[in-house]
Design a protein around this motif. Structure first.
Motif, PDB file in Angstrom:
ATOM      1  N   ALA A   1     -28.515 -17.621  16.146  1.00  0.00           N
ATOM      2  CA  ALA A   1     -27.520 -17.058  15.313  1.00  0.00           C
ATOM      3  C   ALA A   1     -27.045 -15.744  15.772  1.00  0.00           C
ATOM      4  N   LEU A   2     -25.802 -15.217  15.875  1.00  0.00           N
ATOM      5  CA  LEU A   2     -25.186 -14.057  16.068  1.00  0.00           C
ATOM      6  C   LEU A   2     -24.813 -13.261  14.833  1.00  0.00           C
ATOM      7  N   ARG A   3     -24.465 -14.051  13.738  1.00  0.00           N
ATOM      8  CA  ARG A   3     -24.056 -13.386  12.509  1.00  0.00           C
ATOM      9  C   ARG A   3     -24.690 -14.361  11.075  1.00  0.00           C
ATOM     10  N   GLY A   4     -24.834 -13.847  10.119  1.00  0.00           N
ATOM     11  CA  GLY A   4     -24.898 -14.635   8.947  1.00  0.00           C
ATOM     12  C   GLY A   4     -24.010 -14.704   7.792  1.00  0.00           C
ATOM     13  N   ILE A   5     -23.866 -15.765   7.157  1.00  0.00           N
ATOM     14  CA  ILE A   5     -23.032 -15.885   6.040  1.00  0.00           C
ATOM     15  C   ILE A   5     -23.995 -16.359   4.799  1.00  0.00           C
ATOM     16  N   GLY A   6     -23.380 -16.253   3.737  1.00  0.00           N
ATOM     17  CA  GLY A   6     -23.901 -16.754   2.372  1.00  0.00           C
ATOM     18  C   GLY A   6     -22.956 -16.897   1.465  1.00  0.00           C
ATOM     19  N   TRP A   7     -23.138 -17.841   0.376  1.00  0.00           N
ATOM     20  CA  TRP A   7     -22.256 -18.113  -0.759  1.00  0.00           C
ATOM     21  C   TRP A   7     -22.889 -17.355  -1.967  1.00  0.00           C
ATOM     22  N   LEU A   8     -22.059 -16.660  -2.788  1.00  0.00           N
ATOM     23  CA  LEU A   8     -22.669 -16.065  -3.986  1.00  0.00           C
ATOM     24  C   LEU A   8     -21.467 -16.379  -5.201  1.00  0.00           C
ATOM     25  N   ALA A   9     -22.327 -16.468  -6.205  1.00  0.00           N
ATOM     26  CA  ALA A   9     -21.467 -16.903  -7.415  1.00  0.00           C
ATOM     27  C   ALA A   9     -20.772 -15.235  -7.752  1.00  0.00           C
ATOM     28  N   GLN A  10     -19.348 -15.202  -7.836  1.00  0.00           N
ATOM     29  CA  GLN A  10     -18.572 -13.930  -7.885  1.00  0.00           C
ATOM     30  C   GLN A  10     -19.012 -13.212  -9.144  1.00  0.00           C
ATOM     31  N   ALA A  11     -19.622 -13.804 -10.168  1.00  0.00           N
ATOM     32  CA  ALA A  11     -20.377 -13.035 -11.175  1.00  0.00           C
ATOM     33  C   ALA A  11     -21.714 -12.758 -11.117  1.00  0.00           C
ATOM     34  N   ASP A  12     -22.325 -12.794  -9.975  1.00  0.00           N
ATOM     35  CA  ASP A  12     -23.517 -12.457  -9.800  1.00  0.00           C
ATOM     36  C   ASP A  12     -23.592 -11.366  -9.121  1.00  0.00           C
ATOM     37  N   SER A  13     -23.635 -10.221 -10.033  1.00  0.00           N
ATOM     38  CA  SER A  13     -23.570  -8.795  -9.314  1.00  0.00           C
ATOM     39  C   SER A  13     -24.668  -8.444  -8.738  1.00  0.00           C
ATOM     40  N   ALA A  14     -25.838  -8.920  -9.172  1.00  0.00           N
ATOM     41  CA  ALA A  14     -27.247  -8.518  -8.433  1.00  0.00           C
ATOM     42  C   ALA A  14     -27.424  -8.895  -7.135  1.00  0.00           C
ATOM     43  N   SER A  15     -27.061 -10.208  -6.841  1.00  0.00           N
ATOM     44  CA  SER A  15     -26.925 -10.719  -5.340  1.00  0.00           C
ATOM     45  C   SER A  15     -26.084 -10.166  -4.759  1.00  0.00           C
ATOM     46  N   LEU A  16     -24.722 -10.212  -5.182  1.00  0.00           N
ATOM     47  CA  LEU A  16     -23.837  -9.160  -4.415  1.00  0.00           C
ATOM     48  C   LEU A  16     -24.333  -7.973  -4.160  1.00  0.00           C
ATOM     49  N   GLY A  17     -24.921  -7.122  -4.756  1.00  0.00           N
ATOM     50  CA  GLY A  17     -25.448  -5.802  -4.545  1.00  0.00           C
ATOM     51  C   GLY A  17     -26.530  -5.985  -3.423  1.00  0.00           C
ATOM     52  N   LEU A  18     -27.389  -6.993  -3.329  1.00  0.00           N
ATOM     53  CA  LEU A  18     -28.471  -6.888  -2.441  1.00  0.00           C
ATOM     54  C   LEU A  18     -27.667  -7.209  -1.280  1.00  0.00           C
ATOM     55  N   PHE A  19     -26.838  -8.022  -0.976  1.00  0.00           N
ATOM     56  CA  PHE A  19     -26.241  -8.418   0.301  1.00  0.00           C
ATOM     57  C   PHE A  19     -25.304  -7.212   0.561  1.00  0.00           C
ATOM     58  N   ARG A  20     -24.768  -6.508  -0.303  1.00  0.00           N
ATOM     59  CA  ARG A  20     -24.022  -5.384   0.208  1.00  0.00           C
ATOM     60  C   ARG A  20     -24.692  -4.373   0.812  1.00  0.00           C
ATOM     61  N   LYS A  21     -25.662  -4.168   0.025  1.00  0.00           N
ATOM     62  CA  LYS A  21     -26.780  -3.057   0.744  1.00  0.00           C
ATOM     63  C   LYS A  21     -27.328  -3.498   2.043  1.00  0.00           C
ATOM     64  N   ALA A  22     -27.403  -4.674   2.375  1.00  0.00           N
ATOM     65  CA  ALA A  22     -27.687  -4.930   3.636  1.00  0.00           C
ATOM     66  C   ALA A  22     -26.357  -4.893   4.666  1.00  0.00           C
ATOM     67  N   GLY A  23     -25.178  -4.560   4.247  1.00  0.00           N
ATOM     68  CA  GLY A  23     -24.098  -4.399   5.072  1.00  0.00           C
ATOM     69  C   GLY A  23     -23.252  -5.842   5.183  1.00  0.00           C
ATOM     70  N   TRP A  24     -23.601  -6.826   4.447  1.00  0.00           N
ATOM     71  CA  TRP A  24     -22.789  -8.062   4.081  1.00  0.00           C
ATOM     72  C   TRP A  24     -21.625  -7.929   3.196  1.00  0.00           C
ATOM     73  N   ASN A  25     -20.512  -8.325   3.409  1.00  0.00           N
ATOM     74  CA  ASN A  25     -19.313  -8.120   2.725  1.00  0.00           C
ATOM     75  C   ASN A  25     -18.608  -9.390   2.607  1.00  0.00           C
ATOM     76  N   PRO A  26     -17.909  -9.681   1.540  1.00  0.00           N
ATOM     77  CA  PRO A  26     -16.824 -10.516   1.073  1.00  0.00           C
ATOM     78  C   PRO A  26     -16.077 -10.760   2.495  1.00  0.00           C
ATOM     79  N   ASP A  27     -15.735 -11.911   2.956  1.00  0.00           N
ATOM     80  CA  ASP A  27     -14.926 -12.159   4.053  1.00  0.00           C
ATOM     81  C   ASP A  27     -13.618 -12.704   3.412  1.00  0.00           C
TER      82      ASP A  27
END
Length: 186
Positions: free
Chosen positions: A132-158
């Motif tokens: 794989a060259l890039r990754g994706i993940g699906w997060l509940a919009q209301a799950d701010s903790a998981s969204l924060g984890l992924f954003r800290k890693a440089g992953w953002n909503p597309d």
């Protein structure tokens, strides 16, 4: 201080994976999912599903440990076309080289100790090993903790969203994407 690490899950880890998912979802997602979805986590099917995931050669399941305790887990693998496509069903050019991080869960009492970041970095390494060259993940919009984890890693909503029906509620999920060049900071 106890040693914290990640490792591939084995059959012996399935009961702890089921427990962590059940306890974490009850603590963090009860308002999002509803009671019927949470009740399904206590069924024999939950154990069988996780045992199948751990045994599946197309899936990488990892556990996070601190000392002798299993504190979290993640699941990754190459992304199915249905997960990579945009809302119109169009596939990007890199669809065959896109990985999916299906879940990263850390038991709340073990949070804020770096386990989520270690699991995400390990999943990224597993996905790179699968080509794989890039990754994706699906997060509940209301799950701010998981969204924060992924954003800290440089992953953002597309910009891609979907709505899941739990039988009691609907859950709006956002897709995040990012680089697989993640490393763990000791």
């Amino acid at each position: 201080m106890s040693k914290a690490e990640t490792r591939p899950a084995t059959d012996a880890d399935v009961a702890e994976i089921v427990r962590i998912q059940r306890d974490t979802w009850h603590a963090a997602y009860a308002d999002i999912l509803g009671q019927a979805a949470l009740a399904a986590l206590d069924s024999a099917d939950a154990h069988a599903s996780w045992a199948a995931a751990v045994a599946d050669p197309a899936t990488d399941v990892r556990v996070a440990t601190e000392g002798s305790f299993t504190v979290g887990f993640c699941v990754s693998g190459l992304a199915p076309e249905s997960e990579v496509a945009d809302a119109a069903g169009t596939l990007p050019e890199d669809a065959e080289r896109t990985g999916l991080v299906a879940t990263v869960l850390v038991e709340p009492r073990w949070g804020r100790r770096g386990h989520g970041g270690r699991l995400l970095a390990a999943a990224a390494a597993d996905l790179r090993a699968r080509g794989a060259l890039r990754g994706i993940g699906w997060l509940a919009q209301a799950d701010s903790a998981s969204l924060g984890l992924f954003r800290k890693a440089g992953w953002n909503p597309d910009g891609t969203v979907r709505t899941l029906d739990t039988g009691e509620r609907t859950v709006r999920e956002i897709r995040v994407t990012g680089s697989l060049d993640l490393t763990t900071v000791p």
